[in-house]
Scaffold this motif. Sequence first.
Motif, PDB file in Angstrom:
ATOM      1  N   GLY A   1       0.921  -1.115  -0.088  1.00 54.14           N
ATOM      2  CA  GLY A   1      -0.161   0.145  -0.095  1.00 54.14           C
ATOM      3  C   GLY A   1       0.765   1.410  -0.001  1.00 54.14           C
ATOM      4  N   LEU A   2       1.987   1.250   0.862  1.00 52.41           N
ATOM      5  CA  LEU A   2       2.745   2.340   0.892  1.00 52.41           C
ATOM      6  C   LEU A   2       3.458   2.705  -0.490  1.00 52.41           C
ATOM      7  CD1 LEU A   2       4.966   2.323   4.148  1.00 52.41           C
ATOM      8  CD2 LEU A   2       3.568   4.173   3.244  1.00 52.41           C
ATOM      9  N   VAL A   3       4.103   1.520  -0.996  1.00 52.44           N
ATOM     10  CA  VAL A   3       4.751   1.790  -2.432  1.00 52.44           C
ATOM     11  C   VAL A   3       3.759   2.382  -3.414  1.00 52.44           C
ATOM     12  CG1 VAL A   3       5.889   0.733  -4.098  1.00 52.44           C
ATOM     13  CG2 VAL A   3       6.291  -0.092  -1.696  1.00 52.44           C
ATOM     14  N   ALA A   4       2.489   1.732  -3.410  1.00 56.21           N
ATOM     15  CA  ALA A   4       1.573   2.331  -4.639  1.00 56.21           C
ATOM     16  C   ALA A   4       1.010   3.414  -4.233  1.00 56.21           C
ATOM     17  CB  ALA A   4       0.252   1.154  -4.149  1.00 56.21           C
ATOM     18  N   MET A   5       1.053   3.952  -2.833  1.00 48.35           N
ATOM     19  CA  MET A   5       0.669   5.316  -2.762  1.00 48.35           C
ATOM     20  C   MET A   5       1.862   6.354  -3.029  1.00 48.35           C
ATOM     21  SD  MET A   5      -0.268   7.366   0.910  1.00 48.35           S
ATOM     22  CE  MET A   5       1.271   7.105   1.554  1.00 48.35           C
ATOM     23  N   MET A   6       2.944   5.971  -2.694  1.00 51.41           N
ATOM     24  CA  MET A   6       4.028   6.867  -2.999  1.00 51.41           C
ATOM     25  C   MET A   6       4.326   6.869  -4.684  1.00 51.41           C
ATOM     26  SD  MET A   6       5.189   7.576  -0.051  1.00 51.41           S
ATOM     27  CE  MET A   6       6.442   8.756  -0.671  1.00 51.41           C
ATOM     28  N   LEU A   7       4.167   5.731  -5.378  1.00 44.55           N
ATOM     29  CA  LEU A   7       4.303   5.741  -6.897  1.00 44.55           C
ATOM     30  C   LEU A   7       3.339   6.860  -7.357  1.00 44.55           C
ATOM     31  CD1 LEU A   7       4.692   2.045  -8.051  1.00 44.55           C
ATOM     32  CD2 LEU A   7       6.487   3.643  -7.802  1.00 44.55           C
ATOM     33  N   GLY A   8       1.968   6.685  -6.751  1.00 48.45           N
ATOM     34  CA  GLY A   8       0.935   7.501  -7.351  1.00 48.45           C
ATOM     35  C   GLY A   8       1.170   9.163  -6.928  1.00 48.45           C
ATOM     36  N   GLY A   9       1.846   9.352  -5.908  1.00 47.62           N
ATOM     37  CA  GLY A   9       1.894  10.699  -5.412  1.00 47.62           C
ATOM     38  C   GLY A   9       0.929  10.679  -4.200  1.00 47.62           C
ATOM     39  N   LEU A  10       1.240  11.638  -3.271  1.00 49.51           N
ATOM     40  CA  LEU A  10       0.332  11.539  -2.139  1.00 49.51           C
ATOM     41  C   LEU A  10      -0.587  12.157  -2.130  1.00 49.51           C
ATOM     42  CD1 LEU A  10       3.143  12.105   0.577  1.00 49.51           C
ATOM     43  CD2 LEU A  10       1.966   9.921   0.231  1.00 49.51           C
ATOM     44  N   GLY A  11      -1.812  11.600  -1.615  1.00 50.98           N
ATOM     45  CA  GLY A  11      -2.965  12.668  -1.498  1.00 50.98           C
ATOM     46  C   GLY A  11      -4.130  12.778  -2.521  1.00 50.98           C
TER      47      GLY A  11
ATOM     48  N   GLY B   1      -0.955   4.487  -9.192  1.00 53.81           N
ATOM     49  CA  GLY B   1       0.208   3.749  -8.553  1.00 53.81           C
ATOM     50  C   GLY B   1      -0.156   2.292  -8.359  1.00 53.81           C
ATOM     51  N   GLY B   2      -1.265   1.809  -7.659  1.00 54.99           N
ATOM     52  CA  GLY B   2      -1.490   0.564  -7.680  1.00 54.99           C
ATOM     53  C   GLY B   2      -1.477  -0.120  -8.703  1.00 54.99           C
ATOM     54  N   LEU B   3      -2.179   0.024 -10.101  1.00 50.52           N
ATOM     55  CA  LEU B   3      -2.088  -0.773 -11.235  1.00 50.52           C
ATOM     56  C   LEU B   3      -0.652  -0.766 -11.903  1.00 50.52           C
ATOM     57  CD1 LEU B   3      -5.297   0.749 -12.744  1.00 50.52           C
ATOM     58  CD2 LEU B   3      -4.984  -1.562 -11.447  1.00 50.52           C
ATOM     59  N   LEU B   4       0.020   0.357 -11.641  1.00 49.43           N
ATOM     60  CA  LEU B   4       1.153   0.294 -12.235  1.00 49.43           C
ATOM     61  C   LEU B   4       2.345  -0.679 -11.565  1.00 49.43           C
ATOM     62  CD1 LEU B   4       3.498   1.676 -13.814  1.00 49.43           C
ATOM     63  CD2 LEU B   4       4.128   3.083 -12.052  1.00 49.43           C
ATOM     64  N   LEU B   5       2.107  -0.548 -10.051  1.00 44.63           N
ATOM     65  CA  LEU B   5       2.918  -1.604  -9.295  1.00 44.63           C
ATOM     66  C   LEU B   5       2.558  -3.040  -9.666  1.00 44.63           C
ATOM     67  CD1 LEU B   5       4.955  -1.967  -6.919  1.00 44.63           C
ATOM     68  CD2 LEU B   5       3.045  -1.857  -5.345  1.00 44.63           C
TER      69      LEU B   5
ATOM     70  N   LEU C   1      10.595   2.647  -6.968  1.00 40.23           N
ATOM     71  CA  LEU C   1      10.152   3.853  -5.865  1.00 40.23           C
ATOM     72  C   LEU C   1      11.310   4.603  -5.492  1.00 40.23           C
ATOM     73  CD1 LEU C   1       8.210   4.776  -3.884  1.00 40.23           C
ATOM     74  CD2 LEU C   1       8.991   3.183  -2.137  1.00 40.23           C
ATOM     75  N   PHE C   2      12.638   4.046  -5.292  1.00 45.58           N
ATOM     76  CA  PHE C   2      13.701   4.638  -4.956  1.00 45.58           C
ATOM     77  C   PHE C   2      14.065   5.746  -6.080  1.00 45.58           C
ATOM     78  CE2 PHE C   2      18.255   5.491  -4.741  1.00 45.58           C
ATOM     79  CZ  PHE C   2      18.274   5.799  -3.187  1.00 45.58           C
ATOM     80  N   VAL C   3      14.118   5.468  -7.419  1.00 49.13           N
ATOM     81  CA  VAL C   3      14.293   6.274  -8.437  1.00 49.13           C
ATOM     82  C   VAL C   3      13.308   7.427  -8.509  1.00 49.13           C
ATOM     83  CG1 VAL C   3      14.461   6.587 -10.955  1.00 49.13           C
ATOM     84  CG2 VAL C   3      15.681   4.519  -9.943  1.00 49.13           C
ATOM     85  N   LEU C   4      12.172   7.034  -8.337  1.00 47.01           N
ATOM     86  CA  LEU C   4      10.867   8.017  -8.494  1.00 47.01           C
ATOM     87  C   LEU C   4      11.408   9.130  -7.217  1.00 47.01           C
ATOM     88  CD1 LEU C   4       7.420   6.637  -9.234  1.00 47.01           C
ATOM     89  CD2 LEU C   4       8.665   8.432 -10.320  1.00 47.01           C
ATOM     90  N   LEU C   5      11.571   8.398  -6.135  1.00 46.59           N
ATOM     91  CA  LEU C   5      11.587   9.551  -5.059  1.00 46.59           C
ATOM     92  C   LEU C   5      12.853  10.342  -4.941  1.00 46.59           C
ATOM     93  CD1 LEU C   5      10.673   7.303  -1.976  1.00 46.59           C
ATOM     94  CD2 LEU C   5       9.734   9.313  -2.636  1.00 46.59           C
ATOM     95  N   ALA C   6      14.040   9.698  -5.591  1.00 48.44           N
ATOM     96  CA  ALA C   6      15.198  10.401  -5.753  1.00 48.44           C
ATOM     97  C   ALA C   6      15.117  11.609  -6.746  1.00 48.44           C
ATOM     98  CB  ALA C   6      16.285   9.675  -5.916  1.00 48.44           C
ATOM     99  N   PHE C   7      14.525  11.262  -7.888  1.00 44.07           N
ATOM    100  CA  PHE C   7      14.582  12.270  -9.180  1.00 44.07           C
ATOM    101  C   PHE C   7      13.277  13.003  -9.474  1.00 44.07           C
ATOM    102  CE2 PHE C   7      17.866   8.820  -9.421  1.00 44.07           C
ATOM    103  CZ  PHE C   7      18.977   9.973  -9.454  1.00 44.07           C
ATOM    104  N   TRP C   8      12.275  12.478  -8.810  1.00 44.43           N
ATOM    105  CA  TRP C   8      10.886  12.818  -9.473  1.00 44.43           C
ATOM    106  C   TRP C   8       9.759  12.808  -8.015  1.00 44.43           C
ATOM    107  CZ3 TRP C   8       7.663  10.067 -13.614  1.00 44.43           C
ATOM    108  CH2 TRP C   8       6.576  11.052 -13.930  1.00 44.43           C
ATOM    109  N   PRO C   9      10.178  13.430  -7.007  1.00 44.16           N
ATOM    110  CA  PRO C   9       9.533  13.097  -5.673  1.00 44.16           C
ATOM    111  C   PRO C   9       7.954  13.295  -5.746  1.00 44.16           C
ATOM    112  CG  PRO C   9      11.232  14.839  -5.481  1.00 44.16           C
ATOM    113  CD  PRO C   9      11.086  14.528  -6.962  1.00 44.16           C
ATOM    114  N   GLY C  10       7.390  14.049  -6.872  1.00 42.18           N
ATOM    115  CA  GLY C  10       5.994  14.288  -6.865  1.00 42.18           C
ATOM    116  C   GLY C  10       5.107  12.904  -7.161  1.00 42.18           C
ATOM    117  N   GLY C  11       5.725  11.964  -7.658  1.00 43.64           N
ATOM    118  CA  GLY C  11       5.153  10.715  -7.974  1.00 43.64           C
ATOM    119  C   GLY C  11       4.300  10.874  -9.259  1.00 43.64           C
ATOM    120  N   LEU C  12       3.609   9.843  -9.752  1.00 45.19           N
ATOM    121  CA  LEU C  12       2.952   9.964 -10.974  1.00 45.19           C
ATOM    122  C   LEU C  12       1.879  11.166 -11.123  1.00 45.19           C
ATOM    123  CD1 LEU C  12       2.080   6.271 -11.680  1.00 45.19           C
ATOM    124  CD2 LEU C  12       3.995   7.728 -12.787  1.00 45.19           C
TER     125      LEU C  12
END
Lengths: 302, 301
Positions: free
Chosen positions: B228-238, B246-250, B274-285
């Motif tokens: 759930g955390l990874v999917a949420m972070m992939l999609g961007g919070l909130g 994020g969930g489907l992509l994961l 997740l790591f790459v996204l956070l490090a270089f594109w922290p807003g998520g999808l």
Amino acid sequence: MDGFLITVLSNIGMISFVALSAYILLLSGQISFGQQAYFGIGAYVAGIATVMWSWPLAAALVLGAFVAGAAAGLVGLVTLRLSGIYFAMATLAFAEIMRIAAELFVYRREIGGIETGPDGIDGFRDIRYLFANDISPFQSCLIVYALLVAVLATLFIVERTRGGRMLRQVGEDPLLAEVNGIDVMRVRIAAALSAGAVAGLGGGLYAHLLTYVEPRSFDIMLGVHALAYGLIGGLGTALGPLLGVLIDIGLLESTRVFRGYRMIVFGGLVAVLLIVRPRGLLDEVAISRIRQALRRWRHAGD
Amino acid sequence: MVALDLAQNTLDGLMVGSSYALLAIGFTLIFGVMRRLNLAYGPTIMAGVYLGTAAFISLGAPILVVLAIVILGASLVGLYVERLCFRPFGEGARTASMVASFALWMQIEEAAMHLLPRHMNPFPALVASAPLEIGPLMLRADHLVMLAATLLIAGAATYLLARTKLGLAIRAVIDQPRAAAIVGIDVERVMMLTFVLASAIGGIAGFLIAATDAQVTAMIGMWATTKGLVAMMLGGLGSVKGAIAGGLLLGVLEAHAQWFLGPQVRDMVAWGLLFVLLAFWPGGLMGAKALDRTMAVGRRV
């Protein structure tokens, strides 16, 4: 001393390194879920150094701490501009990548007629340096505590210097620190680097005292526990995380009263404790009160 | 046949990903109103699922009763977590809330192990029909139910947030808790309701996952929290949309990685992304950059 007590004391000592590692980052205002990664790196590197390359223990521990610190510094370079939950997740992601990498990591060689080395998911067994050199459990426990005291002493000294004050200021208000001319990023990277090295040192000790290390030894549970220790024990002093470890491992895991219900007791205890003291038992206020009391006591003696 | 594999993997991934999406929606709702991380979310779900399983094993409860027990159980445990980890702290004590929720994670998991000590327990199966065949592709009926339930719940959540009075209150609290309190919204009550709602959604997700596997293991708590955390972070919070994406992509990513590279690499790929996204594109999808900015302002004021 009986064997059980020595084992418990050694465990408390070794886990304290990870707790201190998480604490250093907490001081810089960052929450890391991933300090177990550096613990694991230190364990594997130091183990490989003594077993595969026949290095002496001291050199192996230094190498483990060095590699772990370097890795933490590199990870810090790309993650430290994040904050809060983003940073916490990035550190967790890195730690999980490292754990799975350890599951895939196979490096086997024949040493003295027996094939040995890290073997993927089965971990790295037969790290027999202490055994081969006739170092008793009691002596290895002493080594652990000697190194722990050295790390603590360093932390205490650093906390009294300008660097230590900068670290706390960055932790409390990075913007204000920036305005005051502090290079926030540099302070944070320095903190991450030393935190990684401290965890790596603990990992190196762990691999040798237990004679094995496996990917499961440094999963997310270790990381989050390490973080919790600082918050239970208190963020006012480096002794805080140690108090946390002592409460958990010393009091709950090792006494048999709570067998089977340890986590129910510990979990409830921590939750309630944090309501009463959100920055832990030995928080900044408690520490300054203790300091004042000590000073008064000293003056009364004059 | 690579094209066929790719298509089949994508399909499977979307189905599994829909359960990740549900978990991510729950996480996002809680994070949105609390601005704090609830690590005990997965174990809350585990508690509900374990209560349902216990009723199934010892009383032979029918599947709909099990569903009701799971949802109710997860909601109640969610309420407990909210009372102990979130209500007592102000927004200032973010770390304290998170660590307290971790402490309750440990507690709930051990309690669940006392309820059902075995590592693996049976769970009523959702649909026991043979997989559907669409041309050369296979599709499991229970996976379809899972996808449909996800879309339904996502739709309901969006409706609730966009059209109802409670939804307006929730959005107000997400945007500006202090202003919401000034205009007369009972912020604590909104937070509690959102928390319980998210826990109930998590309960449904847990039910669907356990029913698709026809079993539940002791790993489900940890699994639900991390996925759930990874999917949420992939999609961007909130954002609910981001959580679904994020969930489907994961799910899709994991399906491909598992097929081509094996189960260990599968997990590594998710974390690596997740790591790459956070490090270089922290807003998520579909990152709510605006939310982030208000948070930064909120912290300063």
